[in-house]
Scaffold this motif. Sequence first.
Motif, PDB file in Angstrom:
ATOM      1  N   GLN A   4       2.513   8.808  13.424  1.00  0.00           N
ATOM      2  CA  GLN A   4       1.169   9.346  13.560  1.00  0.00           C
ATOM      3  C   GLN A   4       0.176   8.331  13.034  1.00  0.00           C
ATOM      4  O   GLN A   4       0.190   8.002  11.844  1.00  0.00           O
ATOM      5  CB  GLN A   4       1.016  10.664  12.819  1.00  0.00           C
ATOM      6  CG  GLN A   4      -0.344  11.310  13.015  1.00  0.00           C
ATOM      7  CD  GLN A   4      -0.428  12.692  12.394  1.00  0.00           C
ATOM      8  OE1 GLN A   4       0.495  13.114  11.690  1.00  0.00           O
ATOM      9  NE2 GLN A   4      -1.512  13.387  12.631  1.00  0.00           N
ATOM     10  N   ALA A   5      -0.673   7.849  13.940  1.00  0.00           N
ATOM     11  CA  ALA A   5      -1.674   6.849  13.579  1.00  0.00           C
ATOM     12  C   ALA A   5      -3.027   7.502  13.388  1.00  0.00           C
ATOM     13  O   ALA A   5      -3.379   8.444  14.105  1.00  0.00           O
ATOM     14  CB  ALA A   5      -1.760   5.788  14.670  1.00  0.00           C
ATOM     15  N   PHE A   6      -3.775   7.006  12.422  1.00  0.00           N
ATOM     16  CA  PHE A   6      -5.138   7.486  12.221  1.00  0.00           C
ATOM     17  C   PHE A   6      -5.951   6.407  11.518  1.00  0.00           C
ATOM     18  O   PHE A   6      -5.399   5.394  11.071  1.00  0.00           O
ATOM     19  CB  PHE A   6      -5.144   8.794  11.432  1.00  0.00           C
ATOM     20  CG  PHE A   6      -4.439   8.724  10.116  1.00  0.00           C
ATOM     21  CD1 PHE A   6      -3.067   8.932  10.030  1.00  0.00           C
ATOM     22  CD2 PHE A   6      -5.143   8.470   8.942  1.00  0.00           C
ATOM     23  CE1 PHE A   6      -2.427   8.880   8.805  1.00  0.00           C
ATOM     24  CE2 PHE A   6      -4.494   8.418   7.732  1.00  0.00           C
ATOM     25  CZ  PHE A   6      -3.139   8.625   7.655  1.00  0.00           C
ATOM     26  N   GLY A   7      -7.248   6.652  11.449  1.00  0.00           N
ATOM     27  CA  GLY A   7      -8.133   5.709  10.775  1.00  0.00           C
ATOM     28  C   GLY A   7      -9.117   5.020  11.694  1.00  0.00           C
ATOM     29  O   GLY A   7      -9.956   4.247  11.232  1.00  0.00           O
ATOM     30  N   VAL A  22       1.726   6.859   9.700  1.00  0.00           N
ATOM     31  CA  VAL A  22       2.715   7.561   8.892  1.00  0.00           C
ATOM     32  C   VAL A  22       3.955   7.804   9.738  1.00  0.00           C
ATOM     33  O   VAL A  22       3.862   8.291  10.865  1.00  0.00           O
ATOM     34  CB  VAL A  22       2.148   8.891   8.371  1.00  0.00           C
ATOM     35  CG1 VAL A  22       3.199   9.625   7.542  1.00  0.00           C
ATOM     36  CG2 VAL A  22       0.890   8.634   7.546  1.00  0.00           C
ATOM     37  N   VAL A  23       5.097   7.472   9.162  1.00  0.00           N
ATOM     38  CA  VAL A  23       6.357   7.514   9.907  1.00  0.00           C
ATOM     39  C   VAL A  23       7.294   8.530   9.275  1.00  0.00           C
ATOM     40  O   VAL A  23       7.454   8.569   8.055  1.00  0.00           O
ATOM     41  CB  VAL A  23       7.021   6.131   9.896  1.00  0.00           C
ATOM     42  CG1 VAL A  23       8.289   6.156  10.740  1.00  0.00           C
ATOM     43  CG2 VAL A  23       6.071   5.066  10.393  1.00  0.00           C
ATOM     44  N   TYR A  28      12.678   0.091  11.057  1.00  0.00           N
ATOM     45  CA  TYR A  28      12.869  -1.285  10.634  1.00  0.00           C
ATOM     46  C   TYR A  28      11.610  -2.077  10.954  1.00  0.00           C
ATOM     47  O   TYR A  28      10.661  -2.092  10.190  1.00  0.00           O
ATOM     48  CB  TYR A  28      14.119  -1.864  11.301  1.00  0.00           C
ATOM     49  CG  TYR A  28      15.373  -1.228  10.782  1.00  0.00           C
ATOM     50  CD1 TYR A  28      15.824  -0.004  11.278  1.00  0.00           C
ATOM     51  CD2 TYR A  28      16.108  -1.831   9.767  1.00  0.00           C
ATOM     52  CE1 TYR A  28      16.970   0.592  10.773  1.00  0.00           C
ATOM     53  CE2 TYR A  28      17.262  -1.241   9.267  1.00  0.00           C
ATOM     54  CZ  TYR A  28      17.675  -0.027   9.779  1.00  0.00           C
ATOM     55  OH  TYR A  28      18.799   0.565   9.271  1.00  0.00           O
ATOM     56  N   VAL A  29      11.555  -2.702  12.093  1.00  0.00           N
ATOM     57  CA  VAL A  29      10.345  -3.417  12.480  1.00  0.00           C
ATOM     58  C   VAL A  29       9.280  -2.408  12.905  1.00  0.00           C
ATOM     59  O   VAL A  29       9.552  -1.451  13.628  1.00  0.00           O
ATOM     60  CB  VAL A  29      10.631  -4.386  13.635  1.00  0.00           C
ATOM     61  CG1 VAL A  29       9.350  -5.024  14.144  1.00  0.00           C
ATOM     62  CG2 VAL A  29      11.636  -5.446  13.200  1.00  0.00           C
ATOM     63  N   MET A  30       8.078  -2.627  12.402  1.00  0.00           N
ATOM     64  CA  MET A  30       6.936  -1.810  12.793  1.00  0.00           C
ATOM     65  C   MET A  30       5.900  -2.720  13.436  1.00  0.00           C
ATOM     66  O   MET A  30       5.706  -3.855  13.002  1.00  0.00           O
ATOM     67  CB  MET A  30       6.314  -1.131  11.582  1.00  0.00           C
ATOM     68  CG  MET A  30       7.198  -0.103  10.923  1.00  0.00           C
ATOM     69  SD  MET A  30       7.395   1.376  11.930  1.00  0.00           S
ATOM     70  CE  MET A  30       5.713   1.913  12.125  1.00  0.00           C
ATOM     71  N   THR A  74       4.532   4.464   5.327  1.00  0.00           N
ATOM     72  CA  THR A  74       3.256   4.184   5.986  1.00  0.00           C
ATOM     73  C   THR A  74       3.102   2.692   6.254  1.00  0.00           C
ATOM     74  O   THR A  74       3.437   1.867   5.409  1.00  0.00           O
ATOM     75  CB  THR A  74       2.081   4.684   5.123  1.00  0.00           C
ATOM     76  OG1 THR A  74       2.241   6.082   4.878  1.00  0.00           O
ATOM     77  CG2 THR A  74       0.753   4.458   5.837  1.00  0.00           C
ATOM     78  N   VAL A  75       2.588   2.392   7.423  1.00  0.00           N
ATOM     79  CA  VAL A  75       2.238   1.030   7.793  1.00  0.00           C
ATOM     80  C   VAL A  75       0.727   0.974   7.984  1.00  0.00           C
ATOM     81  O   VAL A  75       0.131   1.911   8.532  1.00  0.00           O
ATOM     82  CB  VAL A  75       2.948   0.603   9.087  1.00  0.00           C
ATOM     83  CG1 VAL A  75       2.513  -0.787   9.510  1.00  0.00           C
ATOM     84  CG2 VAL A  75       4.450   0.643   8.901  1.00  0.00           C
ATOM     85  N   TYR A  76       0.143  -0.124   7.542  1.00  0.00           N
ATOM     86  CA  TYR A  76      -1.307  -0.262   7.604  1.00  0.00           C
ATOM     87  C   TYR A  76      -1.692  -1.456   8.480  1.00  0.00           C
ATOM     88  O   TYR A  76      -0.928  -2.412   8.631  1.00  0.00           O
ATOM     89  CB  TYR A  76      -1.872  -0.479   6.203  1.00  0.00           C
ATOM     90  CG  TYR A  76      -1.505   0.595   5.217  1.00  0.00           C
ATOM     91  CD1 TYR A  76      -0.446   0.418   4.336  1.00  0.00           C
ATOM     92  CD2 TYR A  76      -2.224   1.793   5.166  1.00  0.00           C
ATOM     93  CE1 TYR A  76      -0.097   1.401   3.427  1.00  0.00           C
ATOM     94  CE2 TYR A  76      -1.880   2.775   4.257  1.00  0.00           C
ATOM     95  CZ  TYR A  76      -0.818   2.579   3.392  1.00  0.00           C
ATOM     96  OH  TYR A  76      -0.480   3.558   2.500  1.00  0.00           O
ATOM     97  N   LEU A  77      -2.893  -1.380   9.015  1.00  0.00           N
ATOM     98  CA  LEU A  77      -3.489  -2.527   9.690  1.00  0.00           C
ATOM     99  C   LEU A  77      -4.913  -2.649   9.163  1.00  0.00           C
ATOM    100  O   LEU A  77      -5.780  -1.843   9.529  1.00  0.00           O
ATOM    101  CB  LEU A  77      -3.480  -2.360  11.204  1.00  0.00           C
ATOM    102  CG  LEU A  77      -3.990  -3.582  11.979  1.00  0.00           C
ATOM    103  CD1 LEU A  77      -2.993  -4.748  11.827  1.00  0.00           C
ATOM    104  CD2 LEU A  77      -4.185  -3.263  13.465  1.00  0.00           C
ATOM    105  N   GLN A  78      -5.116  -3.614   8.292  1.00  0.00           N
ATOM    106  CA  GLN A  78      -6.454  -3.892   7.779  1.00  0.00           C
ATOM    107  C   GLN A  78      -7.142  -4.823   8.750  1.00  0.00           C
ATOM    108  O   GLN A  78      -6.644  -5.916   9.029  1.00  0.00           O
ATOM    109  CB  GLN A  78      -6.369  -4.534   6.393  1.00  0.00           C
ATOM    110  CG  GLN A  78      -7.714  -4.919   5.808  1.00  0.00           C
ATOM    111  CD  GLN A  78      -8.582  -3.720   5.488  1.00  0.00           C
ATOM    112  OE1 GLN A  78      -8.116  -2.724   4.956  1.00  0.00           O
ATOM    113  NE2 GLN A  78      -9.863  -3.807   5.842  1.00  0.00           N
TER     114      GLN A  78
END
Length: 121
Positions: A4-7, A22-23, A28-30, A74-78
């Motif tokens: 689920q992606a948000f932001g 949020v996973v 493994y690889v995101m 959680t994975v982020y993209l700044q």
Amino acid sequence: VQLQAFGGGLVQAGGSLRLSCVVSGRTYVMGWFRQGPGKEREFVAAISWGGGWPNYADSVKGRFTISRDNAKNTVYLQMNSLKPEDTAVYYCAAKGGPGLLTGTMSTYDYWGQGTLVTVSS
């Protein structure tokens, strides 16, 4: 595995946003991908389970940073120094097993819904 992606949101050129994904489940690889208006979906960034040596598309190198917090699943993209051409729906994706940090969409097993990022000039 669900993602689920948000932001996403509206930001002026030169501004910043941070996307989160949020996973549920082990991955493994995101990766993050994006699809701009009238364009094909393209690779943005990818990161391994350990977080070292992430891979970026040339168009975002030096401006975007991918990171992950495995404790929070959680994975982020700044995204900094945003440009109008960064306007797109951003998708997070995951590989269910170890693999290369590639931008090949077919190698990703799970996809989240997109979150829209709009950069105004």
